[in-house]
Design a protein around this motif. Structure first.
Motif, PDB file in Angstrom:
ATOM      1  N   ASP A  35       0.816  -1.225   0.000  1.00  0.00           N
ATOM      2  CA  ASP A  35       0.000   0.000   0.000  1.00  0.00           C
ATOM      3  C   ASP A  35       0.844   1.268   0.000  1.00  0.00           C
ATOM      4  O   ASP A  35       0.508   2.246   0.672  1.00  0.00           O
ATOM      5  CB  ASP A  35      -0.956   0.010   1.200  1.00  0.00           C
ATOM      6  N   PHE A  36       1.940   1.286  -0.755  1.00  0.00           N
ATOM      7  CA  PHE A  36       2.803   2.458  -0.796  1.00  0.00           C
ATOM      8  C   PHE A  36       2.056   3.686  -1.307  1.00  0.00           C
ATOM      9  O   PHE A  36       2.213   4.787  -0.772  1.00  0.00           O
ATOM     10  CB  PHE A  36       4.018   2.187  -1.691  1.00  0.00           C
ATOM     11  N   PHE A  37       1.250   3.524  -2.356  1.00  0.00           N
ATOM     12  CA  PHE A  37       0.569   4.665  -2.964  1.00  0.00           C
ATOM     13  C   PHE A  37      -0.429   5.276  -1.986  1.00  0.00           C
ATOM     14  O   PHE A  37      -0.494   6.498  -1.827  1.00  0.00           O
ATOM     15  CB  PHE A  37      -0.131   4.220  -4.249  1.00  0.00           C
ATOM     16  N   LEU A  38      -1.208   4.446  -1.317  1.00  0.00           N
ATOM     17  CA  LEU A  38      -2.175   4.937  -0.343  1.00  0.00           C
ATOM     18  C   LEU A  38      -1.468   5.589   0.834  1.00  0.00           C
ATOM     19  O   LEU A  38      -1.865   6.656   1.308  1.00  0.00           O
ATOM     20  CB  LEU A  38      -3.063   3.784   0.130  1.00  0.00           C
ATOM     21  N   HIS A  39      -0.400   4.960   1.321  1.00  0.00           N
ATOM     22  CA  HIS A  39       0.379   5.558   2.413  1.00  0.00           C
ATOM     23  C   HIS A  39       0.910   6.930   2.019  1.00  0.00           C
ATOM     24  O   HIS A  39       0.852   7.879   2.815  1.00  0.00           O
ATOM     25  CB  HIS A  39       1.554   4.648   2.777  1.00  0.00           C
ATOM     26  N   TYR A  40       1.428   7.036   0.811  1.00  0.00           N
ATOM     27  CA  TYR A  40       2.042   8.294   0.391  1.00  0.00           C
ATOM     28  C   TYR A  40       1.005   9.415   0.297  1.00  0.00           C
ATOM     29  O   TYR A  40       1.247  10.539   0.761  1.00  0.00           O
ATOM     30  CB  TYR A  40       2.743   8.122  -0.963  1.00  0.00           C
ATOM     31  N   MET A  41      -0.152   9.131  -0.300  1.00  0.00           N
ATOM     32  CA  MET A  41      -1.191  10.162  -0.394  1.00  0.00           C
ATOM     33  C   MET A  41      -1.656  10.596   0.990  1.00  0.00           C
ATOM     34  O   MET A  41      -1.856  11.792   1.241  1.00  0.00           O
ATOM     35  CB  MET A  41      -2.374   9.642  -1.216  1.00  0.00           C
ATOM     36  N   LEU A  42      -1.829   9.633   1.905  1.00  0.00           N
ATOM     37  CA  LEU A  42      -2.255   9.983   3.255  1.00  0.00           C
ATOM     38  C   LEU A  42      -1.224  10.840   3.971  1.00  0.00           C
ATOM     39  O   LEU A  42      -1.567  11.783   4.677  1.00  0.00           O
ATOM     40  CB  LEU A  42      -2.525   8.709   4.057  1.00  0.00           C
ATOM     41  N   GLN A  43       0.040  10.502   3.796  1.00  0.00           N
ATOM     42  CA  GLN A  43       1.085  11.289   4.443  1.00  0.00           C
ATOM     43  C   GLN A  43       1.073  12.721   3.938  1.00  0.00           C
ATOM     44  O   GLN A  43       1.285  13.666   4.700  1.00  0.00           O
ATOM     45  CB  GLN A  43       2.444  10.635   4.207  1.00  0.00           C
ATOM     46  N   LYS A  44       0.811  12.893   2.654  1.00  0.00           N
ATOM     47  CA  LYS A  44       0.776  14.229   2.074  1.00  0.00           C
ATOM     48  C   LYS A  44      -0.418  15.015   2.597  1.00  0.00           C
ATOM     49  O   LYS A  44      -0.297  16.182   2.987  1.00  0.00           O
ATOM     50  CB  LYS A  44       0.689  14.113   0.550  1.00  0.00           C
ATOM     51  N   VAL A  45      -1.586  14.367   2.621  1.00  0.00           N
ATOM     52  CA  VAL A  45      -2.809  15.044   3.044  1.00  0.00           C
ATOM     53  C   VAL A  45      -2.802  15.309   4.545  1.00  0.00           C
ATOM     54  O   VAL A  45      -3.183  16.389   5.002  1.00  0.00           O
ATOM     55  CB  VAL A  45      -4.047  14.210   2.645  1.00  0.00           C
ATOM     56  N   CYS A  46      -2.378  14.322   5.325  1.00  0.00           N
ATOM     57  CA  CYS A  46      -2.399  14.440   6.790  1.00  0.00           C
ATOM     58  C   CYS A  46      -1.151  15.110   7.345  1.00  0.00           C
ATOM     59  O   CYS A  46      -1.058  15.335   8.551  1.00  0.00           O
ATOM     60  CB  CYS A  46      -2.560  13.057   7.423  1.00  0.00           C
ATOM     61  N   ASN A  47      -0.172  15.379   6.479  1.00  0.00           N
ATOM     62  CA  ASN A  47       1.073  16.019   6.898  1.00  0.00           C
ATOM     63  C   ASN A  47       1.776  15.205   7.975  1.00  0.00           C
ATOM     64  O   ASN A  47       2.227  15.721   8.992  1.00  0.00           O
ATOM     65  CB  ASN A  47       0.808  17.443   7.394  1.00  0.00           C
ATOM     66  N   VAL A  48       1.831  13.894   7.760  1.00  0.00           N
ATOM     67  CA  VAL A  48       2.519  12.979   8.661  1.00  0.00           C
ATOM     68  C   VAL A  48       3.482  12.146   7.834  1.00  0.00           C
ATOM     69  O   VAL A  48       3.140  11.712   6.734  1.00  0.00           O
ATOM     70  CB  VAL A  48       1.521  12.055   9.394  1.00  0.00           C
ATOM     71  N   ALA A  49       4.682  11.936   8.331  1.00  0.00           N
ATOM     72  CA  ALA A  49       5.671  11.181   7.555  1.00  0.00           C
ATOM     73  C   ALA A  49       6.315  10.099   8.419  1.00  0.00           C
ATOM     74  O   ALA A  49       6.888  10.387   9.457  1.00  0.00           O
ATOM     75  CB  ALA A  49       6.752  12.115   7.017  1.00  0.00           C
TER      76      ALA A  49
END
Length: 471
Positions: free
Chosen positions: A113-127
Motif C-alpha cells: 500500500d505504498f501509494f495509499l500511504h504516500y497520499m495519506l502522508q501528504k494530506v495528513c502532513n505525517v511522515a
C-alpha cells in the motif's frame, strides 16, 4: 477468511476455488449480499449488524457520493461463481466475525500500500516509513496516520468542554455537602467540609481519552515521528490537550476507556465523534471486528479514493504552482458556485470545480477563472470519457476559462504516459489538456517510491506552469 480485491476492478471469484470450503459458501453469500451496493454515505450513518465504519476523508455529502461510490457490487448473485465489482473505495473491513475484505489500490502491486500511504502522508502532513510486510496488522497502522488529521479537525472546533462532577474537601464550599464523606474525613472537625459541585471544564472524559491516545502513540517506536514531525497546528493542538488535562494519570486508562462508551452527540462538537472512535480503536488495540459492543468498535477503515486523490493534488498544486488556487469542496459544500442567477431549485444547481486558477470574484461568487483543473481517480482507459468532457466544457463555459486540465493517475505500463491537448472544434483558443500522473511501480523501498512520486509531482506542476506561462 480474507477476500482481497483492488479498486475499480472486476474480479470473478469461485467460492470453492477461493476458500476451499464446502459448508460456508451459502453463509458467506448472505453476508456479502448485505453489503452489496452499500454506499459510503450509508456506512457513516448506519451500523450493519456490527461496528461503525471510519471513512476518510470524512464529511462526504450524499450529492457527492452518488450511486457509484459503493464498497463493492456483486454480479451473478445467485450462482456459485459471483464476481466482485469495486469502485473508488479502498480499505480493510469486517463483514462479520468470519469474513474480512481488503480492497487495495490498483496501483499497489506488492500488498504494501505504498501509494495509499504516500497520499495519506501528504494530506495528513505525517511522515513515517510504513511496514514492509503486508496483511491486516499493516493496514491497521493507518489508524496512527489518521490520528493527527482527526485531532486537528476536532480542535478546529475548540477544546471540548463538558459538565463534570468534582468532589472537594476544603473550606471553600461551592456545592451540596456530602454528609457521609464529611463524617468520614472531617470528624473530629478540622475546618474542612466535604462537598461536590458541577463544573464546566476542559478536563473531561473526552479530552482525557485524547490525552491517553497521545501518550500511547508517543510510546510507540514511530510515535515521535507521527506526533512531532507534523505541522505547527498539530504541535499546538497536542499542547492544548495536555494543558486541558492536568489530572491525567496513566493508571486511569482503562477507566477512561470504559467511561467513553457513549457517542459524542453535542451539536457543536461534531468532529469529536470520529476522533473518539479512532482513539478507542487505538487504545484498545483491537482488530477490526464485530461484537455486542459494536457501537464502540471500528468495523472498517475505508478511503474514498476520488476524494483522497483530490485532496492529495490540492497539496501538490499548492506547493508546485505557487499561485492563488481556489479549491471548492463538494463533500462539505464549501465554495459552491452557481450556474444560473435567480435559480429557485433547492440546490440552486451548484457546481464544484476541483481547482480554479486566477479567479475574478464578484459578490462572493467566482465570475471568471484563468484555468480549471479537474482531478479524476477512476481509470480513463487512455481517453477522457463523454461525461467528463461535458463536465469540463460546462466548467470552462461557466467560468469563461480558455484552458482546462484533467489530472489522473496511471500505471507505468498503462496507456498514454505524456500529456495530450484537445482543442475545441470551433474555437482554437479553448483547450483541454489531459495530464497523466504516472505512479511508480517500485515495491522494495518506500523511500525510493517517495522519490519517484516527488519527480512526478514536479513534472505535473511544470506542465501546468508551461501551458499557463506561469513564472
Amino acid at each position: 477468511m480474507l477476500i482481497s480485491l483492488e479498486d475499480n476492478q472486476y474480479s470473478p471469484v469461485a467460492w470453492s476455488d477461493k476458500w476451499g470450503c464446502e459448508n460456508c459458501p451459502e453463509e458467506v453469500r448472505k453476508t456479502l449480499l448485505r453489503f452489496d451496493d452499500v454506499s459510503l454515505e450509508q456506512l457513516q450513518s448506519e451500523s450493519f449488524s456490527g461496528g461503525r465504519f471510519l471513512v476518510f476523508p470524512s464529511g462526504n455529502a450524499k450529492a457527492d457520493l452518488g450511486d457509484k461510490d459503493y464498497i463493492f457490487s456483486l454480479t451473478e448473485k445467485e450462482s456459485d461463481k459471483p464476481g466482485f465489482k469495486t469502485s473508488n473505495v479502498m480499505g480493510f473491513f469486517s463483514l462479520d466475525e468470519d469474513v474480512r475484505v481488503k480492497i487495495s489500490s490498483r496501483f499497489d502491486n506488492s500488498g504494501k500500500d505504498f501509494f495509499l500511504h504516500y497520499m495519506l502522508q501528504k494530506v495528513c502532513n505525517v511522515a513515517y516509513t510504513p511496514r514492509t510486510e503486508s496483511g491486516e496488522d499493516a493496514f491497521y497502522d493507518f489508524l496512527y496516520q489518521l490520528f493527527p488529521y482527526y485531532l486537528n479537525e476536532a480542535l478546529a472546533q475548540g477544546i471540548y468542554r463538558a459538565y463534570v462532577t468534582r468532589e472537594y474537601n476544603d473550606a471553600n464550599v461551592r456545592g451540596p455537602i456530602d454528609v457521609a464523606r464529611h463524617i468520614k474525613y472531617n470528624i473530629p472537625f478540622n475546618g474542612k467540609i466535604a462537598y461536590h459541585t458541577r463544573e464546566y471544564t476542559t478536563d473531561n472524559v473526552i479530552t482525557q481519552l485524547i490525552r491517553h491516545t497521545i501518550e500511547y502513540i508517543r510510546s510507540l517506536q514511530y510515535g515521535k515521528i507521527v506526533l512531532e514531525n507534523g505541522s505547527k497546528d498539530l504541535r499546538d493542538n497536542i499542547m492544548a490537550v495536555e494543558m486541558a488535562t492536568p489530572t491525567y494519570s496513566r493508571n486511569d486508562r482503562l477507566n477512561i476507556i470504559r467511561r467513553n462508551a457513549r457517542p459524542v452527540t453535542h451539536p457543536y462538537y461534531t468532529a469529536y465523534e470520529p476522533l473518539r472512535k479512532l482513539c478507542l480503536a487505538i487504545l484498545m488495540n483491537q482488530k477490526l471486528s464485530y461484537g455486542d459492543d459494536s457501537d464502540n468498535m471500528i468495523a472498517g477503515i475505508l478511503f474514498d479514493g476520488a476524494s483522497l486523490w483530490e485532496e492529495y493534488l490540492n497539496c501538490v498544486l499548492n506547493e508546485g504552482l505557487k499561485v492563488d488556487l481556489k479549491h471548492p469542496n463538494n463533500r462539505t459544500h464549501e465554495g459552491a458556485q452557481y450556474l444560473f442567477k435567480n435559480d429557485d431549485s433547492q440546490n440552486r444547481r451548484w457546481v464544484f470545480p476541483d481547482f480554479m486558477i486566477g479567479c475574478d470574484k464578484a459578490k462572493g461568487q467566482v465570475d471568471s477563472a484563468k484555468a480549471i483543473i479537474d482531478a479524476k481517480y477512476k481509470p480513463l482507459g487512455g481517453e477522457i470519457g463523454r461525461d467528463d468532457s461535458f463536465q469540463m466544457l460546462a466548467y470552462l463555459f461557466r467560468f469563461k476559462s480558455k484552458q482546462g486540465f484533467l489530472i489522473h493517475p496511471v500505471k507505468k505500463d498503462e496507456g498514454t504516459q505524456e500529456p495530450k491537448t484537445l482543442t475545441l472544434y470551433n474555437d482554437d483558443t479553448v483547450k483541454l489538456t489531459v495530464v497523466p500522473f504516472v505512479v511508480p511501480d517500485i515495491t522494495d523501498s518506500f523511500d525510493a517510491f517517495q522519490g519517484k512520486m516527488q519527480e512526478q509531482e514536479e513534472k505535473v506542476s511544470a506542465k501546468i506552469c508551461d501551458v499557463l506561462k506561469l513564472s
